[in-house]
Write a protein that holds these residues in place. Structure first.
Motif, PDB file in Angstrom:
ATOM      1  N   GLY A  63      -6.922  -9.336   3.205  1.00 59.24           N
ATOM      2  CA  GLY A  63      -6.868  -8.600   2.129  1.00 59.24           C
ATOM      3  C   GLY A  63      -5.809  -7.688   1.747  1.00 59.24           C
ATOM      4  O   GLY A  63      -4.871  -7.461   2.741  1.00 59.24           O
ATOM      5  N   SER A  64      -5.886  -6.923   0.700  1.00 59.91           N
ATOM      6  CA  SER A  64      -4.783  -6.053   0.271  1.00 59.91           C
ATOM      7  C   SER A  64      -5.026  -4.713   1.276  1.00 59.91           C
ATOM      8  O   SER A  64      -3.851  -3.776   1.287  1.00 59.91           O
ATOM      9  CB  SER A  64      -4.872  -5.554  -1.130  1.00 59.91           C
ATOM     10  N   ASP A  65      -5.828  -4.274   1.724  1.00 56.37           N
ATOM     11  CA  ASP A  65      -6.217  -3.231   2.636  1.00 56.37           C
ATOM     12  C   ASP A  65      -5.696  -3.508   4.076  1.00 56.37           C
ATOM     13  O   ASP A  65      -5.681  -2.849   4.956  1.00 56.37           O
ATOM     14  CB  ASP A  65      -7.615  -3.136   2.824  1.00 56.37           C
ATOM     15  N   GLY A  66      -5.189  -4.677   4.100  1.00 55.93           N
ATOM     16  CA  GLY A  66      -4.496  -5.302   5.537  1.00 55.93           C
ATOM     17  C   GLY A  66      -5.360  -5.678   6.545  1.00 55.93           C
ATOM     18  O   GLY A  66      -5.166  -6.063   7.871  1.00 55.93           O
ATOM     19  N   VAL A  67      -6.862  -5.765   6.179  1.00 58.57           N
ATOM     20  CA  VAL A  67      -7.854  -6.258   7.101  1.00 58.57           C
ATOM     21  C   VAL A  67      -8.100  -7.799   7.266  1.00 58.57           C
ATOM     22  O   VAL A  67      -7.722  -8.508   6.237  1.00 58.57           O
ATOM     23  CB  VAL A  67      -9.018  -5.647   6.593  1.00 58.57           C
ATOM     24  N   ILE A  68      -8.102  -8.398   8.330  1.00 55.38           N
ATOM     25  CA  ILE A  68      -8.575  -9.829   8.523  1.00 55.38           C
ATOM     26  C   ILE A  68      -9.930 -10.077   8.933  1.00 55.38           C
ATOM     27  O   ILE A  68     -10.303  -9.182   9.900  1.00 55.38           O
ATOM     28  CB  ILE A  68      -7.395 -10.462   9.544  1.00 55.38           C
ATOM     29  N   PHE A 100       0.099  -2.855   5.928  1.00 56.42           N
ATOM     30  CA  PHE A 100      -0.015  -3.208   4.407  1.00 56.42           C
ATOM     31  C   PHE A 100      -0.468  -4.553   4.109  1.00 56.42           C
ATOM     32  O   PHE A 100      -1.125  -5.186   5.033  1.00 56.42           O
ATOM     33  CB  PHE A 100       1.562  -3.184   3.599  1.00 56.42           C
ATOM     34  N   SER A 101      -0.695  -4.831   2.945  1.00 59.29           N
ATOM     35  CA  SER A 101      -1.216  -5.938   2.482  1.00 59.29           C
ATOM     36  C   SER A 101      -1.078  -7.198   2.939  1.00 59.29           C
ATOM     37  O   SER A 101       0.127  -7.512   3.353  1.00 59.29           O
ATOM     38  CB  SER A 101      -1.075  -6.228   0.850  1.00 59.29           C
TER      39      SER A 101
END
Length: 397
Positions: A63-68, A100-101
């Protein structure tokens, strides 16, 4: 469908024809599944998703929040209404999380024990699925837009990476280093794609409007550059270089057999090319709205006759006939722009992610059609199958 079963039992038809006809019917009946939810984890838009091919059970999202996030798609509850739960998450509290994203996530083609992610934090990370820690990290000088691994490679373990640098970079998983650069583009590399047919063939797309085909065994340069005018100089611009689109090229996708390549660009066009010759097939898909400044993650069906293209268009997913260019249907369900979609060939399902932070599941609707009409419809569809005569003449070199 009964006509197919009868023909199969009597030995008139090949079993592949029945399977392709049923796969086609299922794709044509895709609708939003209101009984299956995907747990909402991302706090910002979903940029990319990938489903592993070993079991077809686990899905990655970035995601754009850097989360996987890793999801389990299997219905372990055995209930009619269920939620695909997140098995594990590389969240903001994880010290290894991307800053980042996340632009691309990809399972290792031969084992679910590893996956690769790339981000605008100028890094690409190779993750150990068990520990959720990076086994290797590649650092770059600019934002990483995309990466891709060959789904069939046996002789190499290269990852092609596209960044703000006009050089395509090849990273070797075995040595953990960048081993080669491919020079030929003049702008940022927005999409890279290995051929599913030949392990050394790579397609790359750039902001310069060009799509280059490479044989990574040859260091001299690209095999050829796609030309939207097929060599007709009267229609081409005054520039000497060939262009695939009149704008940024931000999406690439091979057909499952590797014989054709789809490209999309910010000129609101999608084009189908013969991947062996670079010939523009001139299939007219009409206006395909594309305003993305980043890569577009679209996909093609597998096992159908004919095949279909699933293209994010605004807040919906447009479904086109691959060889006809016909807009078959539009899948609506997102509240904001769709950024990515992934086809599940085992069940003919589609998953899409968007800026509304949701991942939606589109599944075939099981209807009870008229037996005679269904048989005729399936027969007509199964009969449409273009002959693939062209091939790579230099494969044995």
């Amino acid at each position: 469908m009964l006509s197919f079963l009868t023909a199969r039992q009597t030995g008139v038809d090949d079993p592949v024809r029945l399977r392709r006809a049923e796969s086609t019917r299922r794709v044509l009946s895709l609708e939003l599944n209101h009984d299956r939810d995907v747990e909402r984890i991302h706090g910002n838009g979903v940029n990319c998703i990938d489903i592993e091919v070993i079991e077809g059970r686990y899905m990655l999202s970035g995601g754009s929040d850097g989360v996987i996030v890793i999801y389990d798609l299997e219905n372990s509850s055995k209930k009619s209404h269920y939620t695909c739960k997140a098995v594990c998450t590389v969240g903001r509290s994880n010290r290894h999380v991307h800053k980042f994203s996340v632009e691309t996530v990809l399972w290792y083609p031969y084992d679910t024990g590893m996956f690769v992610s790339s981000s605008f934090d100028k890094s690409m990370k190779v993750w150990d699925t068990e520990t959720l820690k990076p086994a290797d990290v590649f650092q770059f000088d600019g934002n990483v837009y995309c990466h891709h691994m060959s789904p069939i490679a046996r002789k190499h373990s290269l990852i092609a990476v596209g960044t703000k640098d006009p050089k395509v970079q090849l990273c070797d998983l075995k040595s953990g280093s960048r081993i080669h650069f491919l020079q030929g583009h003049r702008g940022e590399i927005l999409s890279v794609r290995w051929s599913p047919r030949y392990e050394h063939i790579l397609a790359t797309a750039s902001t310069d409007g060009r799509v280059c085909m490479w044989d990574v065994r040859r260091a001299a340069g690209s095999l050829f550059t796609l030309d939207q005018y097929n060599g007709d100089k009267s229609k081409a611009s005054s520039e000497a270089v060939n262009t695939a689109h009149n704008g940024r090229v931000n999406g690439l996708c091979f057909t499952d057999d590797g014989l054709y390549l789809l490209t999309t660009g910010t000129d609101d066009r999608m084009r189908l090319w013969n991947s062996a010759t670079g010939h523009n097939t001139l299939v007219n898909y009409g206006k395909v709205v594309n305003e993305s400044r980043k890569g577009v993650k679209f996909t093609v069906s597998r096992g159908c006759s004919p095949e279909f293209v699933f293209m994010p268009c605004g807040s919906s997913v447009a479904v086109y006939g691959l060889y006809t260019g016909e807009l078959v249907t539009t899948l609506r369900g997102h509240y904001n722009n769709v950024d990515c979609c992934e086809f599940h060939p085992d069940y003919q399902e589609l998953y899409s992610g968007g800026k509304d932070c949701n991942i939606l599941a589109w599944v075939p609707v099981l209807r009870q059609p008229d037996v005679e009409d269904e048989g005729k419809k399936g027969g007509a569809q199964a009969a449409v199958n273009p002959a693939f005569e062209d091939d790579w003449s230099s494969d044995e070199d």
